[in-house]
Design a protein around this motif. Structure first.
Motif, short mmCIF file in Angstrom:
data_model
loop_
_atom_site.label_atom_id
_atom_site.label_comp_id
_atom_site.label_asym_id
_atom_site.label_seq_id
_atom_site.Cartn_x
_atom_site.Cartn_y
_atom_site.Cartn_z
N TRP A 35 -4.01 16.50 12.35
CA TRP A 35 -4.63 15.51 13.23
C TRP A 35 -4.20 14.10 12.82
CZ3 TRP A 35 -8.15 11.37 12.97
CH2 TRP A 35 -8.60 10.92 14.23
N SER A 36 -4.01 13.27 13.84
CA SER A 36 -3.67 11.88 13.54
C SER A 36 -4.42 10.99 14.52
CB SER A 36 -2.15 11.70 13.70
OG SER A 36 -1.87 10.33 13.72
N ALA A 37 -4.89 9.85 14.05
CA ALA A 37 -5.62 8.92 14.92
C ALA A 37 -4.67 8.23 15.89
CB ALA A 37 -6.34 7.87 14.08
N THR A 38 -3.39 8.24 15.56
CA THR A 38 -2.39 7.57 16.41
C THR A 38 -1.30 8.58 16.73
OG1 THR A 38 -1.21 6.85 14.48
CG2 THR A 38 -2.84 5.32 15.36
N GLY A 39 -0.27 8.17 17.42
CA GLY A 39 0.83 9.08 17.74
C GLY A 39 1.63 8.47 18.87
N PRO A 40 2.64 9.19 19.37
CA PRO A 40 3.45 8.61 20.44
C PRO A 40 2.57 8.21 21.63
CG PRO A 40 4.41 10.65 19.62
CD PRO A 40 3.06 10.52 18.97
N GLY A 41 2.66 6.96 22.03
CA GLY A 41 1.89 6.47 23.18
C GLY A 41 0.41 6.29 22.91
N ARG A 42 -0.01 6.42 21.67
CA ARG A 42 -1.45 6.30 21.36
C ARG A 42 -1.64 5.32 20.22
NH1 ARG A 42 -3.26 10.56 19.02
NH2 ARG A 42 -5.28 10.91 19.96
N ARG A 43 -2.27 4.19 20.53
CA ARG A 43 -2.57 3.19 19.49
C ARG A 43 -4.08 3.10 19.37
NH1 ARG A 43 1.72 -0.54 18.88
NH2 ARG A 43 0.47 -2.44 18.71
N GLN A 44 -4.54 3.18 18.14
CA GLN A 44 -5.98 3.13 17.91
C GLN A 44 -6.29 1.82 17.19
OE1 GLN A 44 -9.40 5.72 18.27
NE2 GLN A 44 -7.73 6.95 17.52
N HIS A 45 -7.38 1.18 17.59
CA HIS A 45 -7.76 -0.08 16.97
C HIS A 45 -9.16 0.07 16.37
CE1 HIS A 45 -4.37 -2.14 18.92
NE2 HIS A 45 -4.61 -1.29 19.91
N GLY A 46 -9.43 -0.69 15.31
CA GLY A 46 -10.73 -0.56 14.66
C GLY A 46 -11.27 -1.88 14.16
N VAL A 47 -12.59 -1.90 13.99
CA VAL A 47 -13.27 -3.05 13.37
C VAL A 47 -13.75 -2.58 12.00
CG1 VAL A 47 -15.19 -4.68 13.54
CG2 VAL A 47 -14.07 -3.86 15.63
N PHE A 48 -13.43 -3.34 10.97
CA PHE A 48 -13.82 -2.99 9.60
C PHE A 48 -14.75 -4.05 9.04
CE2 PHE A 48 -9.91 -0.82 10.46
CZ PHE A 48 -10.02 0.40 9.78
N ASP A 49 -15.80 -3.58 8.34
CA ASP A 49 -16.69 -4.55 7.69
C ASP A 49 -16.04 -4.99 6.36
OD1 ASP A 49 -17.31 -2.76 5.65
OD2 ASP A 49 -19.33 -2.34 6.38
N PRO A 50 -16.63 -5.96 5.68
CA PRO A 50 -15.98 -6.48 4.46
C PRO A 50 -15.82 -5.43 3.36
CG PRO A 50 -17.68 -7.98 5.23
CD PRO A 50 -17.81 -6.76 6.06
N HIS A 51 -16.56 -4.29 3.45
CA HIS A 51 -16.42 -3.22 2.45
C HIS A 51 -15.36 -2.20 2.86
CE1 HIS A 51 -20.02 -5.01 0.87
NE2 HIS A 51 -20.60 -4.85 2.05
N GLY A 52 -14.70 -2.45 3.98
CA GLY A 52 -13.66 -1.53 4.43
C GLY A 52 -14.19 -0.39 5.27
N ARG A 53 -15.45 -0.45 5.67
CA ARG A 53 -16.01 0.62 6.50
C ARG A 53 -15.59 0.41 7.96
NH1 ARG A 53 -22.15 1.25 8.69
NH2 ARG A 53 -21.89 3.32 9.61
N LEU A 54 -15.12 1.49 8.59
CA LEU A 54 -14.77 1.43 10.02
C LEU A 54 -16.07 1.47 10.82
CD1 LEU A 54 -12.52 1.66 12.27
CD2 LEU A 54 -12.83 4.13 12.11
#
Ligand SMILES: CC(C)(COP(=O)(O)OP(=O)(O)OC[C@H]1O[C@@H](n2cnc3c(N)ncnc32)[C@H](O)[C@@H]1OP(=O)(O)O)[C@@H](O)C(=O)NCCC(=O)NCCS
Length: 396
Positions: A35-54
């Motif tokens: 499994w991958s969060a990204t891949g061909p044609g798929r971009r995933q974006h995230g917000v991280f808190d200062p502790h690195g938590r998604l």
């Protein structure tokens, strides 16, 4: 607190899986090795808190939809999730605003998504313009349709798939909103396409030319619960549609219910009584214009319409196209240039609904999406994007 908003990389995959699987209800499953969060044609974006938590994420799919006979590059949004304890703190807005800017940079002119609730997306400028609907019919009502004697049905083979694709392409090109079934997010492996369904039936005419096809799945049991689910029923001719429907009708004795995914104006409705088919599931979908000049240039326009309109786009999320613009329609093409008097004001939701021809200027005005202008400019706006009701046959 300072949050970081960025594309997800391989190092984020466990957090992305955990947030997505908890949100969408498959957290009992372990993360597959491949499994991958990204891949061909798929971009995933995230917000991280200062502790690195998604704390929030959203997926951008590189896809395209037909509008006015031309393909418009799009960001298909999926997997939007905020950690339960962090909802209502602006993270959804943060990640989607970032995604829109990134999608524009990669060339997406519009964005589409299936909404479980419209509220967060409406707040950011998407508007519902259609629904993907499965209709439920008693299979015996389809048995009343008589097959065409010159049409032949048979299981599709891999060799048929290019012609099936051409047929879909022909139908989709004339629609409003149907997807391009090529590109990086579509699995075009012929063996897999055939294996995806219990039945993949093609119809040919007396010359052997492919005139229609149906993809269907036969659910378990042969009592009252027996159900046939038809994802695509596409006839290029009345004879093909009739023959495919009649084939479905032959299941009445062992699969008394048929679920049919059909657009609101599909020619199959000329053979099925509306009173016999009721919505079973309906998944609304939304549109947002990401880059107005690019979206206007990309779609097709009426060949016989030549006009100019002064629009004022009010958009603080996609601020790059905020402000007055002149729309120039010239025999099948259109341009949107900064400037003009801004006589007609459109909100982002209004712009999306107008672009798709999902509603009339009068309805936009009554919804508070359009102000200014006059009956003459309303008539031009209406004529410019009038077309088939927005239809999508692919869930993402
Ligand atoms: C939907 C979801 C992603 C929203 O994320 P969020 O971080 O809570 O959203 P935000 O706080 O950034 O809110 C964004 C905007 O939507 C509005 N909004 C969010 N949830 C809302 C709700 N349930 N009802 C009404 N408005 C809502 C907010 O008021 C805000 O608008 P504003 O900025 O103009 O005030 C989050 O609630 C979630 O993960 N839900 C469960 C999964 C889900 O439904 N995903 C969507 C699949 S289509």
């Amino acid at each position: 607190m300072t949050y970081q908003v960025r594309p997800l990389g391989p190092e984020d995959k466990q957090q992305a899986w955990d947030l997505g699987s908890l949100t969408f209800g498959y957290h009992q499953q372990p993360m597959p090795d491949d499994w991958s969060a990204t891949g061909p044609g798929r971009r995933q974006h995230g917000v991280f808190d200062p502790h690195g938590r998604l704390v929030a994420k959203a997926l951008d799919r590189d896809q395209a939809h037909w509008f006015g006979g031309r393909l418009v590059p799009a960001a298909g949004i999926a997997g939007v999730a905020t950690a339960p304890d962090q909802r209502g703190h602006g993270h959804g807005r943060r990640v989607l605003t970032h995604l829109l800017a990134d999608a524009r940079d990669r060339g997406a002119a519009i964005s589409t998504l299936f909404d479980t609730t419209p509220a967060p997306y409406r707040a950011l400028g998407w508007e519902e313009i259609g629904a993907l609907t499965y209709f439920r019919a008693a299979t015996r009502t389809l048995a009343a349709v008589r097959p065409d004697p010159t049409t032949t049905l048979r299981p599709a083979t891999e060799a048929d798939l290019p012609a099936v694709h051409d047929l879909y392409h022909r139908i989709a090109r004339d629609s409003t909103g149907m997807m391009d079934r090529t590109g990086p997010t579509f699995d075009t492996d012929p063996a897999k396409q055939l294996a995806d369904h219990h039945g993949y039936t093609v119809a040919t005419d007396a010359t052997g030319t492919l005139t229609g096809y149906a993809t269907w799945d036969r659910g378990p049991g042969y009592d009252a619960t027996g159900t046939l689910t038809v994802d695509d029923l596409t006839g290029l001719t009345a004879a093909a549609t009739r023959t495919l429907l009649a084939m479905l009708g032959t299941w009445a004795s062992v699969a008394p219910t048929t679920l049919l995914r059909l657009g609101p104006a599909d020619p199959a409705w000329s053979l099925i009584a509306r009173a016999d088919a009721h919505p079973h599931t309906s998944q609304p979908w939304m549109l947002r214009i990401i880059d107005a000049p690019a979206a206007i240039a990309a779609r097709g326009w009426p060949a016989h319409l030549t006009a100019e309109l002064d629009l004022d786009l009010v958009d603080d999320v996609c601020a790059w196209h905020h402000g007055p613009h002149r729309l120039t329609l010239t025999a099948g093409t259109a341009r949107l240039d900064p400037g003009g008097t801004g006589a007609i004001q459109l909100t982002p939701r209004g712009l999306a609904a107008w672009y798709a021809g999902a509603t009339t200027p009068d309805q936009l005005r009554r919804a508070g999406f359009l102000t200014g202008g006059n009956p003459t400019t309303d008539a031009v706006l209406h004529a410019a994007t009038a077309g088939p009701a927005p239809t999508l046959h692919d869930y993402f």
